[in-house]
Design a protein around this motif. Structure first.
Motif, PDB file in Angstrom:
ATOM      1  N   GLY A  48       4.838  29.594 -14.695  1.00  0.00           N
ATOM      2  CA  GLY A  48       5.833  30.225 -15.547  1.00  0.00           C
ATOM      3  C   GLY A  48       7.063  30.737 -14.829  1.00  0.00           C
ATOM      4  N   ASP A  49       7.221  30.385 -13.542  1.00  0.00           N
ATOM      5  CA  ASP A  49       8.371  30.908 -12.805  1.00  0.00           C
ATOM      6  C   ASP A  49       9.614  30.037 -12.932  1.00  0.00           C
ATOM      7  N   ARG A  50       9.453  28.808 -13.395  1.00  0.00           N
ATOM      8  CA  ARG A  50      10.562  27.870 -13.611  1.00  0.00           C
ATOM      9  C   ARG A  50      11.453  27.712 -12.377  1.00  0.00           C
ATOM     10  N   SER A  51      10.914  28.036 -11.217  1.00  0.00           N
ATOM     11  CA  SER A  51      11.715  28.074  -9.995  1.00  0.00           C
ATOM     12  C   SER A  51      12.102  26.708  -9.454  1.00  0.00           C
ATOM     13  N   VAL A  52      11.227  25.735  -9.583  1.00  0.00           N
ATOM     14  CA  VAL A  52      11.510  24.439  -8.966  1.00  0.00           C
ATOM     15  C   VAL A  52      12.663  23.744  -9.665  1.00  0.00           C
ATOM     16  N   LEU A  53      12.598  23.628 -10.973  1.00  0.00           N
ATOM     17  CA  LEU A  53      13.693  22.973 -11.689  1.00  0.00           C
ATOM     18  C   LEU A  53      14.987  23.752 -11.566  1.00  0.00           C
ATOM     19  N   ARG A  54      14.906  25.066 -11.578  1.00  0.00           N
ATOM     20  CA  ARG A  54      16.109  25.895 -11.436  1.00  0.00           C
ATOM     21  C   ARG A  54      16.803  25.605 -10.118  1.00  0.00           C
TER      22      ARG A  54
ATOM     23  N   ILE B   8       0.840  -1.196   0.000  1.00  0.00           N
ATOM     24  CA  ILE B   8       0.000   0.000   0.000  1.00  0.00           C
ATOM     25  C   ILE B   8       0.880   1.253   0.000  1.00  0.00           C
ATOM     26  N   ALA B   9       1.943   1.227   0.798  1.00  0.00           N
ATOM     27  CA  ALA B   9       2.873   2.363   0.835  1.00  0.00           C
ATOM     28  C   ALA B   9       3.486   2.600  -0.537  1.00  0.00           C
ATOM     29  N   SER B  10       3.738   1.522  -1.289  1.00  0.00           N
ATOM     30  CA  SER B  10       4.313   1.702  -2.629  1.00  0.00           C
ATOM     31  C   SER B  10       3.331   2.416  -3.552  1.00  0.00           C
ATOM     32  N   LYS B  11       2.041   2.134  -3.387  1.00  0.00           N
ATOM     33  CA  LYS B  11       1.025   2.837  -4.198  1.00  0.00           C
ATOM     34  C   LYS B  11       0.954   4.309  -3.793  1.00  0.00           C
ATOM     35  N   LEU B  12       1.030   4.585  -2.508  1.00  0.00           N
ATOM     36  CA  LEU B  12       1.052   5.968  -2.026  1.00  0.00           C
ATOM     37  C   LEU B  12       2.297   6.685  -2.555  1.00  0.00           C
ATOM     38  N   LEU B  13       3.420   5.989  -2.564  1.00  0.00           N
ATOM     39  CA  LEU B  13       4.658   6.566  -3.092  1.00  0.00           C
ATOM     40  C   LEU B  13       4.495   6.958  -4.560  1.00  0.00           C
ATOM     41  N   ILE B  14       3.895   6.097  -5.344  1.00  0.00           N
ATOM     42  CA  ILE B  14       3.673   6.415  -6.758  1.00  0.00           C
ATOM     43  C   ILE B  14       2.781   7.645  -6.887  1.00  0.00           C
ATOM     44  N   ALA B  15       1.741   7.732  -6.067  1.00  0.00           N
ATOM     45  CA  ALA B  15       0.863   8.907  -6.087  1.00  0.00           C
ATOM     46  C   ALA B  15       1.647  10.174  -5.723  1.00  0.00           C
ATOM     47  N   LEU B  16       2.524  10.071  -4.725  1.00  0.00           N
ATOM     48  CA  LEU B  16       3.346  11.225  -4.341  1.00  0.00           C
ATOM     49  C   LEU B  16       4.294  11.641  -5.452  1.00  0.00           C
ATOM     50  N   ILE B  17       4.848  10.655  -6.138  1.00  0.00           N
ATOM     51  CA  ILE B  17       5.748  10.962  -7.255  1.00  0.00           C
ATOM     52  C   ILE B  17       4.989  11.722  -8.341  1.00  0.00           C
ATOM     53  N   ILE B  18       3.792  11.264  -8.656  1.00  0.00           N
ATOM     54  CA  ILE B  18       2.977  11.944  -9.664  1.00  0.00           C
ATOM     55  C   ILE B  18       2.661  13.367  -9.209  1.00  0.00           C
ATOM     56  N   LEU B  19       2.288  13.526  -7.938  1.00  0.00           N
ATOM     57  CA  LEU B  19       1.992  14.846  -7.392  1.00  0.00           C
ATOM     58  C   LEU B  19       3.228  15.751  -7.439  1.00  0.00           C
ATOM     59  N   HIS B  20       4.383  15.187  -7.105  1.00  0.00           N
ATOM     60  CA  HIS B  20       5.646  15.933  -7.110  1.00  0.00           C
ATOM     61  C   HIS B  20       5.988  16.419  -8.526  1.00  0.00           C
ATOM     62  N   ILE B  21       5.869  15.531  -9.493  1.00  0.00           N
ATOM     63  CA  ILE B  21       6.143  15.898 -10.881  1.00  0.00           C
ATOM     64  C   ILE B  21       5.126  16.927 -11.363  1.00  0.00           C
ATOM     65  N   ALA B  22       3.870  16.750 -10.982  1.00  0.00           N
ATOM     66  CA  ALA B  22       2.838  17.726 -11.358  1.00  0.00           C
ATOM     67  C   ALA B  22       3.144  19.101 -10.764  1.00  0.00           C
ATOM     68  N   GLY B  23       3.649  19.132  -9.531  1.00  0.00           N
ATOM     69  CA  GLY B  23       4.019  20.407  -8.908  1.00  0.00           C
ATOM     70  C   GLY B  23       5.149  21.087  -9.646  1.00  0.00           C
ATOM     71  N   ALA B  24       6.150  20.310 -10.025  1.00  0.00           N
ATOM     72  CA  ALA B  24       7.256  20.886 -10.794  1.00  0.00           C
ATOM     73  C   ALA B  24       6.753  21.389 -12.149  1.00  0.00           C
ATOM     74  N   ALA B  25       5.880  20.618 -12.780  1.00  0.00           N
ATOM     75  CA  ALA B  25       5.318  21.030 -14.074  1.00  0.00           C
ATOM     76  C   ALA B  25       4.474  22.296 -13.917  1.00  0.00           C
ATOM     77  N   TYR B  26       3.733  22.392 -12.822  1.00  0.00           N
ATOM     78  CA  TYR B  26       2.940  23.603 -12.558  1.00  0.00           C
ATOM     79  C   TYR B  26       3.848  24.834 -12.548  1.00  0.00           C
ATOM     80  N   HIS B  27       4.944  24.745 -11.789  1.00  0.00           N
ATOM     81  CA  HIS B  27       5.856  25.894 -11.712  1.00  0.00           C
ATOM     82  C   HIS B  27       6.541  26.165 -13.051  1.00  0.00           C
ATOM     83  N   GLN B  28       6.870  25.118 -13.761  1.00  0.00           N
ATOM     84  CA  GLN B  28       7.586  25.274 -15.025  1.00  0.00           C
ATOM     85  C   GLN B  28       6.690  25.834 -16.131  1.00  0.00           C
ATOM     86  N   PHE B  29       5.469  25.299 -16.232  1.00  0.00           N
ATOM     87  CA  PHE B  29       4.651  25.602 -17.408  1.00  0.00           C
ATOM     88  C   PHE B  29       3.419  26.468 -17.133  1.00  0.00           C
ATOM     89  N   ILE B  30       2.835  26.377 -15.955  1.00  0.00           N
ATOM     90  CA  ILE B  30       1.610  27.138 -15.681  1.00  0.00           C
ATOM     91  C   ILE B  30       1.942  28.441 -14.969  1.00  0.00           C
TER      92      ILE B  30
END
Length: 162
Positions: A151-157, A127-149
């Protein structure tokens, strides 16, 4: 350290652990098969298959690296979070602390499930592994939000060496 970048050790640990976790997820089937065989009483040598051994070594390595990363996080200054609505900042903080908790606890749970052996702990680990996958998706979505929506590109920088 600059106000806007993580230190080289922070960045190195982040990306190394990310790669190891991706490998772990991709090859988790070897451990699952060995665990199921163990509980069904199927003889698998000393109870280990090469996939299970790989999973255990990788999991232990991730756990050790995460303890190192947590120590680094607690003892060094990190850059302030990027500007974002309060809800996004709260979700970001919770996500990061859940990553620390899961990636440190999961190797212990996996070892306990195997060596005790415990179907309940094994299920909790799964179950923890499924939660981990969900967190990874959320984490990537957060980085994408900053990068593309946003527009501050702060997270990847903050997490790239350039």
């Amino acid at each position: 350290m600059s106000d806007t970048k993580y230190t080289a050790p922070h960045m190195m640990l982040h990306w190394l652990i990310a790669v190891l976790v991706a490998i772990q997820i991709a090859f988790a089937g070897g451990m699952e098969a060995a665990f199921e065989a163990k509980f069904e009483g199927i003889e698998i040598g000393l109870g280990w298959s090469s996939g299970a051994i790989f999973h255990a070594i990788l999991g232990a390595s991730i756990g050790i690296l995460m303890v190192w990363r947590l120590g680094l996080r607690l003892t060094t200054q990190i850059p302030p979070p990027p500007e974002a609505p309060r809800l996004i900042q709260t979700v970001s903080r919770m996500t990061h602390w859940l990553f620390y908790g899961l990636l440190i606890a999961m190797p212990f749970a996996g070892a306990a499930a195997w060596f005790i052996p415990s179907q309940i702990v094994g299920t909790a680990h799964a179950i923890a592994s499924k939660l981990l996958i969900a967190l990874i998706i959320l984490h990537i979505a957060g980085a994408a939000y900053h990068q593309f929506i946003a527009g501050d590109r702060s997270v990847l920088r903050r997490m790239l060496a350039r």
